[in-house]
Design an enzyme around this catalytic site. Structure first.
Site, PDB file in Angstrom:
ATOM      1  N   ARG A  33      52.524  33.075  43.946  1.00 52.62           N
ATOM      2  CA  ARG A  33      51.237  33.348  43.297  1.00 52.62           C
ATOM      3  C   ARG A  33      50.450  32.058  43.190  1.00 52.62           C
ATOM      4  NH1 ARG A  33      50.445  33.096  37.325  1.00 52.62           N
ATOM      5  NH2 ARG A  33      48.374  33.954  36.838  1.00 52.62           N
ATOM      6  N   ARG A  74      36.316  32.265  25.516  1.00 50.96           N
ATOM      7  CA  ARG A  74      36.999  31.220  24.758  1.00 50.96           C
ATOM      8  C   ARG A  74      36.096  30.632  23.683  1.00 50.96           C
ATOM      9  NH1 ARG A  74      41.617  29.595  27.339  1.00 50.96           N
ATOM     10  NH2 ARG A  74      41.863  30.196  29.539  1.00 50.96           N
ATOM     11  N   LYS A 218      45.248  43.948  37.665  1.00 46.08           N
ATOM     12  CA  LYS A 218      45.996  43.418  36.525  1.00 46.08           C
ATOM     13  C   LYS A 218      45.614  44.222  35.282  1.00 46.08           C
ATOM     14  CE  LYS A 218      46.326  38.931  36.182  1.00 46.08           C
ATOM     15  NZ  LYS A 218      45.891  37.520  36.115  1.00 46.08           N
ATOM     16  N   THR A 276      54.527  38.130  32.796  1.00 44.35           N
ATOM     17  CA  THR A 276      54.216  37.397  31.562  1.00 44.35           C
ATOM     18  C   THR A 276      55.426  37.238  30.643  1.00 44.35           C
ATOM     19  OG1 THR A 276      52.014  38.446  31.647  1.00 44.35           O
ATOM     20  CG2 THR A 276      52.507  37.040  29.757  1.00 44.35           C
TER      21      THR A 276
END
Length: 478
Positions: A33, A74, A218, A276
């Site tokens: 990845r 963020r 995803k 994850t």
């Protein structure tokens, strides 16, 4: 026994040198990845070229997955680098703020003020900080701290239950799609898709850039869970991205959500990656915790095609050991789990000849002592259908197409074989050569039965129309 579940490893500073990549391949990496959240386009192209070069040196095919960053919502930076929030504190998220302090901080996504209202819950730093929205005023979101802690620069923001309207593809993603096409990515992962439209747009951009790889959705938004079936309908692969997903839907909802997503993917004939924090302690430690081993094992039992390592191999101190630990966990679970094989497309009519051949092949493995399946394939579709049934025997995808060999590296129980062939070849000679290749690899012995799927005439994509059962070293029989 050969490991069926595939391993995806993220490349980064800890895994970009030739020696480490060699050891990762030897340890069992099937797909690498490239995380486009970090590094430059040049970095990613160089790593892809290096991996393919080393894979060839090892006589292996290794797939490349390009993972787009997606919208990163963020907070900004603090004048002192970080603050300490306590329960009950008032705190303001302000898109007009340049440098934060104890009372407020900036945000990188000004549209956040339109996505929240009084009573909404915002989660910062992967849910470590919990803020309750009191009111929205101009550029400011006034909140009260429900769960405090240390808050430092550039931490992510999620909304509990979803509801953020940020588009899945940013300007950076659009530029990165060009890079993914340039490096001939076998898979393109789209972060934070909300529905089928996001995947359709990514596919269009990727194809216009010359990319031929498959698309990975995803699943990390609450909206994506709600729209999972429409996303599955337009994606070749889904990734259960449990980090942001757990923040949005709650950690307790992740395990049943993972099982449901994998089950639905199997129903739709799609490939799955579970990702994850699978072996996160191995960022710093040479062995995983028992809980991490159990987590990987449960994903294998759920039927995932692949399990993925992130920081463990990208920046951890023990990248090779992490891959080895994951490989031995998968293999041990597979030794003891039932693996019989059902119809590749249960409860629905078979629409294509190659699907019908795959279903017949699976039935044959359930009724006869078949040692292996040799699937001649141009596009890899027959190997995919065979893989969906998770048969008890290995599937060897024999193909002259390099793109197909790289793509099937992600399919559970499928192993790519470089097998040059021509449309002018005699089918009997081709099948005899396949027998010799499997015997050379040590996967079959004299007298074993193998099942061969092939298209006649040879070499036509989507043309699998023949199934034969052959005894190694003996006469062929249909």
């Amino acid at each position: 026994m050969i490991r069926r579940t595939k391993i995806v490893a993220t490349l980064g500073p800890a895994s970009s040198e030739v020696e480490v990549i060699d050891r990762l391949i030897e340890a069992g990496v099937d797909v690498v990845r490239l995380n486009f959240s970090h590094g430059t386009a040049e970095d990613h192209v160089r790593r892809a070229e290096l991996v393919r070069e080393r894979a060839r040196a090892h006589g292996r095919a290794v797939g490349v997955l390009a993972d787009l960053q997606g919208p990163k919502i963020r907070i900004g930076k603090f004048a002192e680098g970080k603050i300490q929030l306590r329960e009950g504190d008032s705190f303001i998220l302000d898109s007009a703020c340049q440098l934060g302090d104890q009372g407020r901080v900036g945000i990188t996504y000004p549209q956040l003020v339109g996505d929240v209202e009084r009573g909404a819950t915002l989660l910062l730093n992967d849910g470590m900080i919990v803020l309750w929205v009191d009111r929205v005023q101009g550029t400011e979101i006034h909140t009260r701290v429900v769960q405090g802690g240390e808050l430092s620069n550039n931490k992510g923001i999620n909304r509990a239950g979803g509801g953020l309207t940020a588009p899945a593809l940013t300007d950076k993603d659009r530029a990165d799609i060009l890079t993914a096409a340039q490096l001939e990515a076998d898979y393109l992962a789209v972060s934070f898709p909300r529905g089928a439209a996001d995947m359709d747009e990514a596919r269009r951009l990727f194809r216009e850039a010359g990319g031929h790889g498959a698309l990975v959705a995803k699943i990390e938004r609450a909206e994506a869970v709600a729209a999972i079936e429409e996303i599955l309908a337009v994606s070749e692969v889904v990734m259960v991205a449990r980090g942001d997903l757990g923040v949005e839907i709650g950690d307790a909802a992740v395990p049943p959500g993972q099982k449901r997503i994998i089950a639905l993917a199997q129903k739709y004939g799609r490939v799955t990656i579970t990702a994850t924090q699978m072996m996160e302690s191995m960022i710093h430690q040479p062995i995983p915790t028992r809980a991490e081993v159990s987590d990987v094992a449960n994903a294998v039992l759920d039927g995932t095609d692949a399990v993925m390592l992130s920081a463990e191999t990208a920046s951890g101190a023990f990248p090779v050991e992490a891959v080895a630990a994951m490989a031995r966990t998968c293999l041990e679970v597979e030794r003891q789990m039932p693996c019989g094989g059902t119809s590749p497309v249960p409860d629905q009519a078979l629409q294509r000849v190659d699907e019908t051949i795959a279903a017949a092949a699976i039935l044959a493995t359930q009724r006869a002592p078949i040692a292996a399946i040799a699937a001649f394939t141009e596009s890899g579709s027959t190997a995919l259908w065979l893989s969906r049934a998770q048969p008890r025997v290995p599937i060897y995808a024999l193909t002259p197409q390099v793109y197909t060999r790289r793509r099937v590296t992600l399919y559970r129980g499928v192993y790519p074989v470089n097998f040059p062939q021509s449309r002018h070849d005699d089918p009997a000679q081709v099948m005899r050569a396949a027998e010799d290749e499997l015997r050379r690899r040590g996967v079959v012995r004299e007298g074993d039965l193998i099942l061969i799927t092939i298209g006649e005439p040879i070499g036509a994509p989507g043309g699998t129309n023949t199934l034969k059962i052959v005894r190694i070293g003996g006469p062929q029989r249909a």
